[in-house]
Design a protein around this motif. Sequence first.
Motif, PDB file in Angstrom:
ATOM      1  N   ASN A 185       0.822  -1.203   0.143  1.00 23.70           N
ATOM      2  CA  ASN A 185      -0.123   0.130   0.002  1.00 23.70           C
ATOM      3  C   ASN A 185       0.749   1.298   0.090  1.00 23.70           C
ATOM      4  N   ARG A 186       1.834   1.312   0.572  1.00 16.91           N
ATOM      5  CA  ARG A 186       2.803   2.483   0.682  1.00 16.91           C
ATOM      6  C   ARG A 186       3.480   2.742  -0.596  1.00 16.91           C
ATOM      7  N   PHE A 187       3.454   1.731  -1.726  1.00 14.75           N
ATOM      8  CA  PHE A 187       4.059   1.977  -2.969  1.00 14.75           C
ATOM      9  C   PHE A 187       3.032   2.414  -3.870  1.00 14.75           C
ATOM     10  N   SER A 188       1.708   2.500  -3.530  1.00 17.24           N
ATOM     11  CA  SER A 188       0.351   2.469  -4.623  1.00 17.24           C
ATOM     12  C   SER A 188       0.799   3.780  -5.582  1.00 17.24           C
ATOM     13  N   GLY A 189       1.369   4.772  -5.054  1.00 14.71           N
ATOM     14  CA  GLY A 189       1.426   5.987  -6.021  1.00 14.71           C
ATOM     15  C   GLY A 189       2.384   5.454  -7.114  1.00 14.71           C
ATOM     16  N   ASN A 190       3.272   4.607  -6.903  1.00 14.57           N
ATOM     17  CA  ASN A 190       4.096   4.172  -8.053  1.00 14.57           C
ATOM     18  C   ASN A 190       3.911   2.970  -8.955  1.00 14.57           C
ATOM     19  N   ILE A 191       2.922   2.337  -8.569  1.00 10.29           N
ATOM     20  CA  ILE A 191       2.327   1.088  -9.312  1.00 10.29           C
ATOM     21  C   ILE A 191       1.419   1.437 -10.675  1.00 10.29           C
ATOM     22  N   HIS A 192       1.727   0.931 -11.802  1.00 14.23           N
ATOM     23  CA  HIS A 192       1.282   0.837 -12.765  1.00 14.23           C
ATOM     24  C   HIS A 192       0.551  -0.398 -13.183  1.00 14.23           C
TER      25      HIS A 192
ATOM     26  N   GLN B 252      -6.424   0.426 -12.482  1.00 15.85           N
ATOM     27  CA  GLN B 252      -6.513  -0.957 -11.846  1.00 15.85           C
ATOM     28  C   GLN B 252      -7.653  -1.669 -12.144  1.00 15.85           C
ATOM     29  N   GLN B 253      -8.821  -1.319 -12.025  1.00 17.58           N
ATOM     30  CA  GLN B 253     -10.062  -1.979 -12.145  1.00 17.58           C
ATOM     31  C   GLN B 253     -10.335  -2.543 -13.517  1.00 17.58           C
ATOM     32  N   GLU B 254     -10.019  -1.771 -14.413  1.00 17.43           N
ATOM     33  CA  GLU B 254      -9.898  -1.945 -15.954  1.00 17.43           C
ATOM     34  C   GLU B 254      -9.010  -3.290 -16.291  1.00 17.43           C
ATOM     35  N   ALA B 255      -7.684  -3.033 -15.519  1.00 22.70           N
ATOM     36  CA  ALA B 255      -6.718  -4.037 -16.049  1.00 22.70           C
ATOM     37  C   ALA B 255      -7.141  -5.522 -15.360  1.00 22.70           C
ATOM     38  N   PHE B 256      -7.812  -5.501 -14.103  1.00 21.00           N
ATOM     39  CA  PHE B 256      -8.149  -6.675 -13.503  1.00 21.00           C
ATOM     40  C   PHE B 256      -9.511  -7.102 -13.998  1.00 21.00           C
ATOM     41  N   LYS B 257     -10.131  -6.661 -14.737  1.00 14.01           N
ATOM     42  CA  LYS B 257     -11.747  -6.881 -15.039  1.00 14.01           C
ATOM     43  C   LYS B 257     -11.668  -8.182 -15.857  1.00 14.01           C
ATOM     44  N   GLY B 258     -12.509  -9.268 -15.440  1.00 16.10           N
ATOM     45  CA  GLY B 258     -12.686 -10.366 -16.067  1.00 16.10           C
ATOM     46  C   GLY B 258     -11.829 -11.631 -15.300  1.00 16.10           C
TER      47      GLY B 258
ATOM     48  N   ASP C 129     -11.173 -13.849 -11.826  1.00 15.44           N
ATOM     49  CA  ASP C 129     -12.386 -14.293 -10.698  1.00 15.44           C
ATOM     50  C   ASP C 129     -11.418 -14.194  -9.337  1.00 15.44           C
ATOM     51  N   PHE C 130     -10.313 -13.674  -9.307  1.00 13.49           N
ATOM     52  CA  PHE C 130      -9.886 -13.337  -7.872  1.00 13.49           C
ATOM     53  C   PHE C 130      -9.786 -12.140  -7.606  1.00 13.49           C
ATOM     54  N   PRO C 131      -9.456 -11.769  -6.316  1.00 10.24           N
ATOM     55  CA  PRO C 131      -9.529 -10.274  -6.018  1.00 10.24           C
ATOM     56  C   PRO C 131      -8.259  -9.560  -6.513  1.00 10.24           C
ATOM     57  N   PRO C 132      -8.336  -8.334  -6.768  1.00 11.13           N
ATOM     58  CA  PRO C 132      -7.110  -7.614  -7.124  1.00 11.13           C
ATOM     59  C   PRO C 132      -6.413  -7.279  -5.784  1.00 11.13           C
ATOM     60  N   LEU C 133      -5.221  -6.389  -6.153  1.00  4.57           N
ATOM     61  CA  LEU C 133      -4.134  -5.895  -5.396  1.00  4.57           C
ATOM     62  C   LEU C 133      -4.614  -5.816  -4.047  1.00  4.57           C
ATOM     63  N   GLU C 134      -5.158  -4.982  -3.604  1.00  8.61           N
ATOM     64  CA  GLU C 134      -5.475  -4.459  -2.302  1.00  8.61           C
ATOM     65  C   GLU C 134      -6.550  -5.523  -1.519  1.00  8.61           C
ATOM     66  N   VAL C 135      -7.460  -6.046  -2.148  1.00 11.68           N
ATOM     67  CA  VAL C 135      -8.260  -7.021  -1.357  1.00 11.68           C
ATOM     68  C   VAL C 135      -7.414  -8.195  -1.131  1.00 11.68           C
ATOM     69  N   ALA C 136      -6.663  -8.809  -2.100  1.00 13.77           N
ATOM     70  CA  ALA C 136      -6.077 -10.008  -1.758  1.00 13.77           C
ATOM     71  C   ALA C 136      -4.799  -9.854  -0.733  1.00 13.77           C
ATOM     72  N   SER C 137      -4.514  -8.503  -0.806  1.00 13.27           N
ATOM     73  CA  SER C 137      -3.265  -8.202   0.284  1.00 13.27           C
ATOM     74  C   SER C 137      -3.725  -8.295   1.496  1.00 13.27           C
ATOM     75  N   GLU C 138      -4.946  -7.661   1.891  1.00 12.24           N
ATOM     76  CA  GLU C 138      -5.596  -7.735   3.045  1.00 12.24           C
ATOM     77  C   GLU C 138      -5.931  -8.966   3.579  1.00 12.24           C
ATOM     78  N   PHE C 139      -6.415  -9.858   2.718  1.00 11.59           N
ATOM     79  CA  PHE C 139      -6.908 -11.213   2.998  1.00 11.59           C
ATOM     80  C   PHE C 139      -5.684 -12.031   3.341  1.00 11.59           C
ATOM     81  N   ILE C 140      -4.481 -12.151   2.428  1.00  8.12           N
ATOM     82  CA  ILE C 140      -3.431 -13.140   2.860  1.00  8.12           C
ATOM     83  C   ILE C 140      -2.615 -12.354   4.013  1.00  8.12           C
ATOM     84  N   ASN C 141      -2.520 -11.263   4.273  1.00  7.47           N
ATOM     85  CA  ASN C 141      -1.647 -10.786   5.464  1.00  7.47           C
ATOM     86  C   ASN C 141      -2.342 -11.101   6.795  1.00  7.47           C
TER      87      ASN C 141
END
Length: 222
Positions: free
Chosen positions: A142-149, A183-189, A191-203
Motif C-alpha cells: 500500500n505504501r508503494f501505490s503511487g508508483n504502481i502502474h 487498476q479496475q480495468e486491468a483486472f476486469k474479468g 475471478d480472484f480479488p485484485p491487489l488491495e483486497v487480496a493483500s488484506e486477506f493474505i496478510n
Amino acid sequence: NSDEKTGFNGICFKDSNGNIGFSFRGTDLKTFSSLKSDLLEDIRAFLTDNNQQVAQAQSLFNTYHSNTSQNFLYGHSLGGFITEKILLQNHSRIANAFVINPLHIDSTSLTSPSEIAPFKSAQKFSCFVIGGDYVSSINKPNRFSGNIHYVKNNGNYINNIVANHLIEAAEFDENGNFVTLPQQEAFKGYDFPPLEVASEFINEHPIKKFLKKIFFANEFLL
C-alpha cells in the motif's frame, strides 16, 4: 552470477555511458531443482521479509556498482523482491529501480521517512503489475501505490492464473512500451480479488503465522 543451491541468478551489464544495470531473475520453472530452491526462497521472503538471495544480490551490487555513473535495478517476481530489498539498502547509490509483478517487501515494516522515500519517488521506483497477476498482491504494497502502474493483459493466458504472472502476459504497444490501464480495468474479468483486497486477506489470515511456526520448526528447510 548464479548459485544452484539457493537458486540465485543475477546479471549486471554496462552501457556506453558507464551506467550499470543489475537484473535479478524470478522463480525458475524450467527444472525441478531450480524450482525447489527458488520456492524455498519465496517462502523465506514471504514469512521473514528476507532470504539468502538478497545477500547474494547485495554482494553482486557491492562488487560491480558504479561510483561515478548511475546504477539501475530490474527484477520480476522473486527478482522484484530482491530489487526492492537492494533499493532499500542502497537507495542513495541507485538511480532507479523497476519491478514487474514483484513479490513485494513488507511495506508496513518501513517505519522511517528515509526508508519510505525511495518507494514514493517516481524517479527512484516503478512497479508494473499485469492484469490477472496474483503475486504482487502479497505483503501489503500500500505504501508503494503511487508508483504502481497496471498493465493490460494481452489475453493469451486469461484463464491461466500461473501464466498471468509471466512477463509474456503483458500487452506492448508498437514502440515496445507497456500498455497501461486503471487498476479496475486491468483486472476486469478475473475471478480472484485484485491487489488491495487480496493483500488484506493474505496478510491478515492466521495461516501466515501458522506457516511461519512450521517453517522455523523444520530446520532442514533452512
